[in-house]
Design a protein around this motif. Structure first.
Motif: not given
Length: 211
Positions: A22-29, A38-41, A61-63, A106-112
């Protein structure tokens, strides 16, 4: 063989994964700094207290996604076949990871994964914490190299160089992909760079640098 996890542990793992995803989705968006704890929780449907029980800081949450890789180099050295040197084992491991397009290289084309790498490089607090992560990886590798027979100073110097080389290669690959090149196109260059880097690690820089 590891014992299967009990129901309570499985629930805890699922909760941890939901919070992290959930955190990663919000950070990336949006961005790391624009999203609050608070938003993540609320989005993960847990209390703020529960979130902090799993992730003491916002950066965690990221690392946390690097947790399995923190002592990876040390594990490779310890698990290497008899008669195989540490550098040879690490070189082979890196080439295998490149062939699998493992995001840690680092060698990936996966968008996320590409967006994740961009998030790391563009957020100062995450970049600073990543340096601490690398420091723990260096310490773990140095310990493994000592176990393999290297003296303390040699093990420490070698560990610093090896981890720095691996991160430099990963950042180089990631930069190419972030600039729009497909991972498959970058792959031959990544292999050549890896071979060159491990050659330098094995033979030293004296003959490679200008006099």
């Amino acid at each position: 063989m590891a014992e299967p996890l009990g129901l309570r542990e499985r629930k805890k793992q699922r909760t941890r994964q939901v919070i992290s995803d959930t955190a990663l989705r919000l950070f990336l968006s949006r961005s790391f700094d624009d999203v609050s704890i608070v938003e993540i929780a609320e989005a993960a449907e847990v209390s703020k207290r529960t979130l902090f029980a799993y992730f003491p800081t916002k950066e965690d949450l990221v690392l946390d996604r690097f947790a399995d890789h923190e002592d990876e180099a040390a594990r490779v050295v310890r698990a290497r076949p008899a008669g195989t040197g540490p550098l040879t084992a690490l070189h082979a491991h890196e080439l295998d990871a490149l062939s699998r397009r493992d995001p840690v290289t680092g060698l990936t084309s996966d968008p996320e994964a590409v967006d994740f790498a961009r998030l790391l490089s563009s957020t100062p607090s995450l970049a600073e914490r990543l340096m601490r992560y690398e420091g723990r990886g260096i310490a773990a590798l140095a310990e493994a190299l000592e176990e393999a027979g290297a003296d303390e100073l040699t093990a420490r110097i070698a560990a610093v160089q090896i981890v720095s080389v691996l991160r430099t290669l990963a950042r180089r690959n990631s930069a190419q992909v972030q600039n729009g090149r497909p991972a498959d196109e970058v792959y031959p260059e990544a292999v050549a760079a890896t071979d060159r880097a491990f050659l330098l690690l094995g033979t030293g820089l004296a003959g490679a640098l200008p006099s």
